[in-house]
Write an enzyme that holds these catalytic residues in place. Sequence first.
Site, mmCIF file in Angstrom:
data_model
loop_
_atom_site.group_PDB
_atom_site.id
_atom_site.type_symbol
_atom_site.label_atom_id
_atom_site.label_comp_id
_atom_site.label_asym_id
_atom_site.label_seq_id
_atom_site.Cartn_x
_atom_site.Cartn_y
_atom_site.Cartn_z
ATOM 1 N N ASP A 223 0.987 -1.076 0.080
ATOM 2 C CA ASP A 223 0.058 -0.099 -0.100
ATOM 3 C C ASP A 223 0.935 1.436 -0.041
ATOM 4 O O ASP A 223 1.571 1.613 0.924
ATOM 5 C CB ASP A 223 -0.847 0.009 1.324
ATOM 6 C CG ASP A 223 -1.829 1.240 1.264
ATOM 7 O OD1 ASP A 223 -1.632 2.024 0.519
ATOM 8 O OD2 ASP A 223 -2.719 1.105 2.235
ATOM 9 N N ASN B 73 2.259 4.584 -11.480
ATOM 10 C CA ASN B 73 1.079 4.705 -11.952
ATOM 11 C C ASN B 73 -0.235 4.794 -11.004
ATOM 12 O O ASN B 73 -1.071 5.321 -11.065
ATOM 13 C CB ASN B 73 0.588 3.426 -12.955
ATOM 14 C CG ASN B 73 -0.943 3.433 -13.169
ATOM 15 O OD1 ASN B 73 -1.354 4.125 -14.036
ATOM 16 N ND2 ASN B 73 -1.507 2.287 -12.752
ATOM 17 N N TYR C 266 -8.057 16.268 -6.435
ATOM 18 C CA TYR C 266 -7.265 15.349 -7.255
ATOM 19 C C TYR C 266 -6.524 16.202 -8.360
ATOM 20 O O TYR C 266 -5.286 16.072 -8.705
ATOM 21 C CB TYR C 266 -8.207 14.400 -8.072
ATOM 22 C CG TYR C 266 -7.677 13.698 -9.214
ATOM 23 C CD1 TYR C 266 -6.966 12.384 -8.888
ATOM 24 C CD2 TYR C 266 -7.975 13.850 -10.454
ATOM 25 C CE1 TYR C 266 -6.417 11.620 -9.840
ATOM 26 C CE2 TYR C 266 -7.328 13.098 -11.810
ATOM 27 C CZ TYR C 266 -6.593 11.930 -11.354
ATOM 28 O OH TYR C 266 -6.108 11.310 -12.124
ATOM 29 N N LYS D 162 -2.377 16.143 -9.268
ATOM 30 C CA LYS D 162 -1.760 15.897 -10.575
ATOM 31 C C LYS D 162 -1.264 17.310 -11.084
ATOM 32 O O LYS D 162 -0.243 16.967 -12.031
ATOM 33 C CB LYS D 162 -3.041 15.517 -11.546
ATOM 34 C CG LYS D 162 -3.468 14.240 -11.038
ATOM 35 C CD LYS D 162 -2.286 13.203 -11.064
ATOM 36 C CE LYS D 162 -2.888 11.606 -10.746
ATOM 37 N NZ LYS D 162 -2.009 10.588 -10.669
#
Length: 269
Positions: free
Chosen positions: A67, A93, A158, A162
Amino acid sequence: MPSDQPTAGRWALITGATAGIGAAFAGRLAADGWHLVLVARDGTRLAAQAAELTGRYGVETETIAADLSTDDGCAQVEQRLAATPPVELLVNNAGISLNTPFLRSSVADEIRLLRLNVHAVMRLTLAALVTMTERRNGSVINVSSVAGFGALMPGSTYSASKAWVTNFSESVGQSARPFGVRVMALCPGYTRTEFHQRAGIDMSKTPEWMWLNATDVVDEALRDLGKGKFVSVPSWKYKLAVAGLRHAPRGLLDRVARDTRGRIGRDRG
């Protein structure tokens, strides 16, 4: 990974390897003859994937059930990146989105997102670059998102995570290039994967033309890596979208910002 270098017999490490873009990278690289270190949380699913890729392509596979939102999980992968045989391609990823806008979110959920989307990417990239720059060879692909180019989903953190991944990859890529090492941010748009389903995000209102295929995303990413790009945006339609996000007046972006995803519950996984 320069396009003129042979790939057979080399090792790649992929996080979030069992689904979506990660699984597409695993399949493509195995077909090209890469040996693989596959990283994900589900050990049973990892073992099945490793057996399938070895049986189909005859490559060696290792698995790490970890994890990456935890220090112990990152440490497991860092140890492999420092070991032999050397990893010559790292694909960061693994990542998550939250099905809750920030004003209704929790500190625990936001920390988990940052630890996986930002902290783990930083740690594993650094661990890989230590050995890659010493060898003067290697590549890192950090999977980011078109979402990182603009805050178009109100309350979503999010996109902020990014934006960090893309900026980080560009900056680190510039510093690593003199050592013969390439670092690239991969910024796809909406891609057919398990990502949104796992986050509990209903994408049924998203037009069909906006969707990308994970295999096509990976193919374009590897072409762009071979060209030495710092940022890869697959598909002409998302290249146009990014150009708009970068150059449109901020007031216009603020007016059109809206969350079209819909919500179908909350993923506590």
